[in-house]
Structures are given as structure tokens and as C-alpha cells.
Motif scaffolding. Structure first.
Motif, PDB file in Angstrom:
ATOM      1  N   GLU A 146       0.740  -1.269   0.207  1.00 17.82           N
ATOM      2  CA  GLU A 146       0.061  -0.169  -0.106  1.00 17.82           C
ATOM      3  C   GLU A 146       0.861   1.133  -0.040  1.00 17.82           C
ATOM      4  N   LEU A 147       2.072   1.234   0.162  1.00 15.19           N
ATOM      5  CA  LEU A 147       2.981   2.111   0.094  1.00 15.19           C
ATOM      6  C   LEU A 147       3.925   2.620  -1.324  1.00 15.19           C
ATOM      7  N   SER A 148       4.275   3.754  -1.531  1.00 19.11           N
ATOM      8  CA  SER A 148       4.591   4.001  -2.686  1.00 19.11           C
ATOM      9  C   SER A 148       6.286   3.804  -2.670  1.00 19.11           C
ATOM     10  N   GLY A 149       6.814   3.583  -3.788  1.00 17.45           N
ATOM     11  CA  GLY A 149       8.293   3.214  -3.860  1.00 17.45           C
ATOM     12  C   GLY A 149       9.240   3.841  -2.590  1.00 17.45           C
ATOM     13  N   GLY A 150       9.183   5.403  -2.750  1.00 15.60           N
ATOM     14  CA  GLY A 150       9.812   6.149  -1.826  1.00 15.60           C
ATOM     15  C   GLY A 150       9.412   5.866  -0.176  1.00 15.60           C
ATOM     16  N   MET A 151       7.936   5.769  -0.053  1.00 20.17           N
ATOM     17  CA  MET A 151       7.519   5.239   1.249  1.00 20.17           C
ATOM     18  C   MET A 151       8.272   4.092   1.701  1.00 20.17           C
ATOM     19  N   ARG A 152       8.316   2.958   1.004  1.00 18.28           N
ATOM     20  CA  ARG A 152       8.742   1.647   1.188  1.00 18.28           C
ATOM     21  C   ARG A 152      10.253   2.210   1.677  1.00 18.28           C
ATOM     22  N   HIS A 153      10.899   2.686   0.876  1.00 19.19           N
ATOM     23  CA  HIS A 153      12.211   3.054   1.316  1.00 19.19           C
ATOM     24  C   HIS A 153      12.304   3.540   2.587  1.00 19.19           C
ATOM     25  N   ARG A 154      11.590   4.571   2.984  1.00 19.75           N
ATOM     26  CA  ARG A 154      11.583   5.017   4.149  1.00 19.75           C
ATOM     27  C   ARG A 154      11.317   4.481   5.160  1.00 19.75           C
ATOM     28  N   ALA A 155      10.534   3.477   4.876  1.00 16.45           N
ATOM     29  CA  ALA A 155       9.948   2.495   6.129  1.00 16.45           C
ATOM     30  C   ALA A 155      11.164   1.611   6.468  1.00 16.45           C
ATOM     31  N   ARG A 182      14.103   9.946  -6.289  1.00 17.43           N
ATOM     32  CA  ARG A 182      15.594   9.787  -5.802  1.00 17.43           C
ATOM     33  C   ARG A 182      16.242  11.276  -5.194  1.00 17.43           C
ATOM     34  N   ALA A 183      15.721  12.430  -5.763  1.00 10.44           N
ATOM     35  CA  ALA A 183      16.305  13.400  -5.121  1.00 10.44           C
ATOM     36  C   ALA A 183      15.893  13.712  -3.625  1.00 10.44           C
ATOM     37  N   ALA A 184      14.602  13.449  -3.446  1.00 12.25           N
ATOM     38  CA  ALA A 184      13.921  13.608  -2.197  1.00 12.25           C
ATOM     39  C   ALA A 184      14.574  12.656  -1.371  1.00 12.25           C
ATOM     40  N   MET A 185      14.896  11.463  -1.666  1.00 13.22           N
ATOM     41  CA  MET A 185      15.665  10.542  -0.762  1.00 13.22           C
ATOM     42  C   MET A 185      16.969  10.899  -0.576  1.00 13.22           C
ATOM     43  N   GLN A 186      17.655  11.592  -1.425  1.00 13.39           N
ATOM     44  CA  GLN A 186      19.194  12.082  -1.261  1.00 13.39           C
ATOM     45  C   GLN A 186      19.051  12.959  -0.151  1.00 13.39           C
ATOM     46  N   ARG A 239      24.581  20.235   1.925  1.00 11.42           N
ATOM     47  CA  ARG A 239      24.546  20.301   0.374  1.00 11.42           C
ATOM     48  C   ARG A 239      23.251  20.144  -0.174  1.00 11.42           C
ATOM     49  N   ARG A 240      22.735  20.887  -1.056  1.00 10.03           N
ATOM     50  CA  ARG A 240      21.499  20.819  -1.861  1.00 10.03           C
ATOM     51  C   ARG A 240      21.478  20.463  -3.241  1.00 10.03           C
TER      52      ARG A 240
END
Ligand SMILES: Nc1ncnc2c1ncn2[C@@H]1O[C@H](COP(=O)(O)OP(=O)(O)OP(=O)(O)O)[C@@H](O)[C@H]1O
Ligand SMILES: [Mg+2]
Length: 262
Positions: A146-155, A182-186, A239-240
Motif C-alpha cells: 500500500e506504500l509508494s516506492g519512496g515510502m517503502r524506502h523510508r519504512a 531519488r532527489a527527495a531520498m538523497q 549540500r542541496r
């Protein structure tokens, strides 16, 4: 995402690798070396990127540090102890987030402490804080599908961070994500690393990602891998992503490319 309030890691962990060698033997045949003498030190609290061509042994090296596989020879020390197997002092994140599909986000995060018999009220409080930190407080009862790819990574991050690892080992964790996620996860990772005293070894074959994230970038040579050179990035923090257009950033990338192509 709210500010994390996790307590700092108790023991800063550093890595020491000396002449690390590994050959995968095939049945009755001489195997080809995957790692041919790796020498590398990672300072406590450092963000080190491992870069190199496909097949040069980056994942093998990470698996050796994680204790999933052992080196044939050489010295592999994390903190002040030789690595003899996996341990909660080292958190590992792969390209595909490791979550049990039959457990909710909350249950996934608590899985490690529960399986070690360490599920105290304090750990539950910490898990709740962590879910806030990774922006998944509202998804605590959701299942991985039920999670998006990014959410799964954060979990998966939260699941690893609940053990408060001194060393985070990451093997191309964002390789399968779209550019925006990807940029959000970085950004999320840099923020997390800056708030907690963690040492990170991050495998990538993306020069830009290595430059954006790393204090130093260790470049491994073509298979079989050895340490070719270690490039000091030296760009200011925080860094941004917007910094990737600056002259200093482009110059740092050029230095890495030079080593890669040498
Ligand atoms: N379990 C295994 N059994 C046999 N050979 C292996 C095994 N794991 C890795 N190898 C070999 O070791 C070498 C290094 O592999 P490794 O996966 O570490 O490379 P890598 O740098 O991570 O590559 P990539 O960038 O493609 O992920 C390769 O030649 C690979 O075929
Ligand atoms: Mg790999």
C-alpha cells in the motif's frame, strides 16, 4: 517531516580494511578474484561513497562489511572489532527495500527489537518517533504493497534505524527510483546523516550522486576490484541538489571521472 529526536548513537563506528581479498570459487574451477586487495579507512561519522564499474566488487565489499560473506584474507574491522558475522551495529539497505509483506509498517519497524526480545516501551516510543522522522506516521498500519516506492524506502530506513546502527551500509539504494523521488531520498538521507552520528558507506555508480553525498569517494578499479584512489570532495555542507550546477560541483565530478578513466 518533523525534526527527529532520536538519541545519538552510543559508539561511533569506523571502518578499517587492509588488503581485503575475495575470490568466488566455481565448482572444480579456479574462480576469478572479485576483490584484489582493498585498503580503505572510513572515519567515524564520515559519509563515504564507493564508486566503480559494474562487477568491480562493490556489493561484495559491502556484504563483507555487513558480515553476510567473509573475505578470504585481509583485515576487516568495524569499530574496534573484526567482523565475524552480521550484527545490529551495522544497518544494511539494498536497492530493493527489505520489508516483510505480511507485516504493517509499524510491525516491520519493530521486527528487529521484537525478534531479539528487546521490545520495551522505550523502543515503541522510539519507533513512533522514527515514523514521524521518516514521514510515515500516517502509514503505520499500512502494508508494504500500500506504500509508494519512496515510502517503502523510508519504512526500510526506519526498520534499520531502530537498531541505532553506528554504520549504515547502502548498496545503490536509490538506483531504482525515478529522478524526483531519488532527489527527495538523497535530501532525506543527508538530513538524517547530519542529525545523527552515523558512518555511512554508500555504493553507487552515479558520479553525480557520489559527489552530492560523499565526504570522500573511493573509486574501485575494473574487475577484480582494488582501491584505485580516494577523492576528497571538499564541498561545503549542507549540500542541496541545486548545488549540482555550481562550478565547484562540476569540478569535483571531473576529478572523480579522471580517476575512473585512468
Ligand atoms: N555469490 C557469488 N558467487 C559467484 N560469483 C559472485 C558472487 N557474487 C559476486 N560474484 C562475482 O564477483 C564479482 C563482483 O561482483 P559484485 O556484485 O560485487 O560487483 P558490483 O561492483 O557490485 O557490480 P554492480 O555495479 O553491477 O552491482 C563479479 O564478477 C561477480 O560475478
Ligand atoms: Mg552491486
Amino acid at each position: 517531516m518533523s525534526a527527529p529526536t532520536l538519541t545519538a548513537v552510543a559508539t561511533p563506528t569506523a571502518v578499517r580494511l587492509r588488503d581485503v581479498r575475495k575470490t568466488f570459487r566455481r565448482r572444480r574451477r579456479e574462480g576469478r578474484a572479485a576483490l584484489d586487495g582493498i585498503d580503505l579507512d572510513v572515519a567515524a561519522g564520515e559519509f563515504l561513497c564507493l564508486l566503480g564499474p559494474s562487477g568491480c566488487g562493490k556489493s561484495t565489499l559491502l556484504n563483507i562489511l555487513a558480515g553476510f560473506t567473509s573475505a578470504d584474507s585481509g583485515e576487516v574491522v568495524v569499530g574496534d572489532r573484526p567482523v565475524t558475522g552480521p550484527g545490529p551495529d551495522r544497518g544494511v539497505l539494498f536497492q530493493t527495500p527489505m520489508l516483510f509483506p505480511w507485516l504493517t509498517t509499524w510491525q516491520n519497524v519493530l521486527y528487529g527489537p521484537k525478534s531479539r526480545g528487546a521490545l520495551t516501551p522505550a523502543v515503541r516510543d522510539e519507533a513512533a518517533e522514527l515514523l514521524e522522522t521518516v514521514g510515515l506516521a500516517d502509514a503505520r498500519d499500512a502494508y508494504p504493497h500500500e506504500l509508494s516506492g519512496g515510502m517503502r524506502h523510508r519504512a526500510a530506513f526506519a526498520r534499520v534505524l531502530i537498531n541505532r546502527p553506528g554504520l549504515l551500509l547502502m548498496d545503490e539504494p536509490f538506483g531504482a527510483l525515478d529522478a524526483i523521488t531519488r532527489a527527495a531520498m538523497q535530501r532525506f538521507l543527508l538530513d538524517l546523516w547530519q542529525r545523527h552520528s552515523m558512518t555511512i558507506v554508500f555504493v553507487t555508480h552515479d558520479v553525480e550522486e557520489a559527489t552530492l553525498l560523499g565526504d570522500r569517494v573511493a573509486v574501485l578499479s575494473a574487475p577484480p576490484g582494488g582501491t584505485k584512489d580516494v577523492v576528497e570532495i571538499g564541498l561545503p555542507r549542507p549540500r542541496r541538489y541545486e548545488d549540482t550546477d555550481t562550478l565547484a560541483f562540476v569540478e569535483a565530478k571531473r576529478r572523480i571521472r579522471e580517476v575512473l578513466e585512468r
